[in-house]
Design an enzyme around this catalytic site. Sequence first.
Site, short mmCIF file in Angstrom:
data_model
loop_
_atom_site.label_atom_id
_atom_site.label_comp_id
_atom_site.label_asym_id
_atom_site.label_seq_id
_atom_site.Cartn_x
_atom_site.Cartn_y
_atom_site.Cartn_z
N ASP A 43 -9.65 5.12 -5.20
CA ASP A 43 -9.06 4.51 -6.40
C ASP A 43 -7.61 4.98 -6.57
O ASP A 43 -6.71 4.19 -6.86
CB ASP A 43 -9.91 4.79 -7.66
CG ASP A 43 -10.32 6.25 -7.81
OD1 ASP A 43 -10.13 7.04 -6.86
OD2 ASP A 43 -10.84 6.60 -8.89
N TYR A 67 -20.90 -2.33 6.08
CA TYR A 67 -20.92 -3.62 6.76
C TYR A 67 -22.12 -3.73 7.70
O TYR A 67 -22.57 -4.83 8.01
CB TYR A 67 -19.64 -3.80 7.59
CG TYR A 67 -18.49 -4.41 6.84
CD1 TYR A 67 -17.93 -3.75 5.76
CD2 TYR A 67 -17.95 -5.62 7.24
CE1 TYR A 67 -16.85 -4.30 5.08
CE2 TYR A 67 -16.86 -6.17 6.56
CZ TYR A 67 -16.32 -5.51 5.49
OH TYR A 67 -15.27 -6.05 4.82
N LYS A 82 -14.24 8.48 -1.12
CA LYS A 82 -14.67 8.59 -2.53
C LYS A 82 -15.61 9.79 -2.59
O LYS A 82 -16.78 9.69 -2.97
CB LYS A 82 -15.34 7.27 -2.95
CG LYS A 82 -15.65 7.15 -4.42
CD LYS A 82 -14.43 7.02 -5.31
CE LYS A 82 -14.85 7.08 -6.77
NZ LYS A 82 -13.68 7.14 -7.70
N ASP A 93 -5.74 -5.53 2.53
CA ASP A 93 -5.28 -6.73 1.81
C ASP A 93 -4.21 -6.34 0.79
O ASP A 93 -3.22 -7.04 0.61
CB ASP A 93 -6.43 -7.42 1.08
CG ASP A 93 -7.07 -8.52 1.92
OD1 ASP A 93 -7.11 -8.38 3.15
OD2 ASP A 93 -7.55 -9.52 1.33
N ASP A 148 -10.92 -2.48 4.45
CA ASP A 148 -10.83 -3.93 4.23
C ASP A 148 -10.02 -4.20 2.97
O ASP A 148 -9.09 -5.02 2.96
CB ASP A 148 -12.24 -4.51 4.09
CG ASP A 148 -12.23 -6.00 3.82
OD1 ASP A 148 -11.47 -6.71 4.51
OD2 ASP A 148 -12.96 -6.45 2.92
#
Length: 378
Positions: A228, A149, A196, A256, A252
């Site tokens: 994942d 970001y 990751k 959600d 983020d």
Amino acid sequence: MNYSVAIVGGDGIGPEVMAPAQDVLDAVGDKYGHVFNYVELEAGGRAIDSGGEPLPAETLEAAGRCDALLLGAVGGPKWDGLPGHLRPERALLGLRAGIGVFANLRPAALLPQLRAACPLKDEALVAGSDDGRPGFDLLIVRELTGGIYFGERGRSADGYSAWDTETYSVAEIERVLRTGYDAAAARRKKLCVVDKANVLESSRLWRETARAVAKDYPDIETSYLYVDNAAMQLIRAPGRFDVIVTSNLFGDILSDEASVLTGSIGMLASASLGSPSDPLAKNGRPMGMYEPIHGSAPDIAGQDIANPLASVLSAAMMLRYSFALEKEAAAVEAAVNAVLDQGFRTRDIAGFGGAGTGGRIVGTRAMGEAVLKAVEEG
Ligand code: IPM
Ligand code: MG
């Protein structure tokens, strides 16, 4: 006590969901003897319209002077065509970085009243749960002021390629991990680092740092998952998670996903905290910014149908983390629980795929009034 609270209503449904949160805070103030002084500030699309920039310097300065900041939402299609540095979302990122709130706490739990609004089958809700009952109660701790970001980004001269970079320092990783460990210590004492590390060098640094920091918290069970796999486990067995600590981008996305499991993104509150040793810290408590995780939802703005509960619950988090008013925070949470028991539902939590959750569908204002009444009577 008197508390100064910066209010950034913002765009879309932001101001609509902020109003009930302020009303509920005032009711808490009346009942428990506190005064909340609001300082209304402009940011986001509304600030672009009035002054040409998403985050006016006055907004950032004034927010830093307040004891805490409550934010509705920013953004909307009207400003989508603007270049990146002038988009309303810049206000959000600028505020987060500007007041140094690097740890974003996003709790997601299944309330029994909203079981039918959760899209998962009982098998999945039982799979990871400690007591064999369907449910989950997890906390995502998202790094908020670093990573992709805020990394270097750009485009090639010919315009045919573009890049965004994920950069993390050990110090940035360590401080958010420590926030996660402190939270886990007060919960079920499990912490999962999501990265990751099989592909990304920055993730390998996350994992190395986590292995070192974990040694300081021997009572807490630390585990590691690739993002994942974590996305999959959240749907297969969300009950296995207690605290998840992860990077800005992964947090983020996963938050959600987690929000849908609670019934609606309209239920998820968040607290973003800085460091207690930061210059903006107030009375030894970190600076805090509190916001519902949903966006500005321009498609439903101005219709009195948005769910104000995430915003009200964000105000409760402010009472707890910024003002150490635990009793008051718990009273707001109990009031939300009570109105759900009484059957009040905004449209978004009325049931998944036609499965009703009982009760009656009300608008933003009526839901806010119900919570207010429950605080007064609670
Ligand atoms: C969130 C939002 C923001 C983010 C957007 C609006 C910039 O999605 O708070 O999760 O990506 O952080
Ligand atoms: Mg998001």
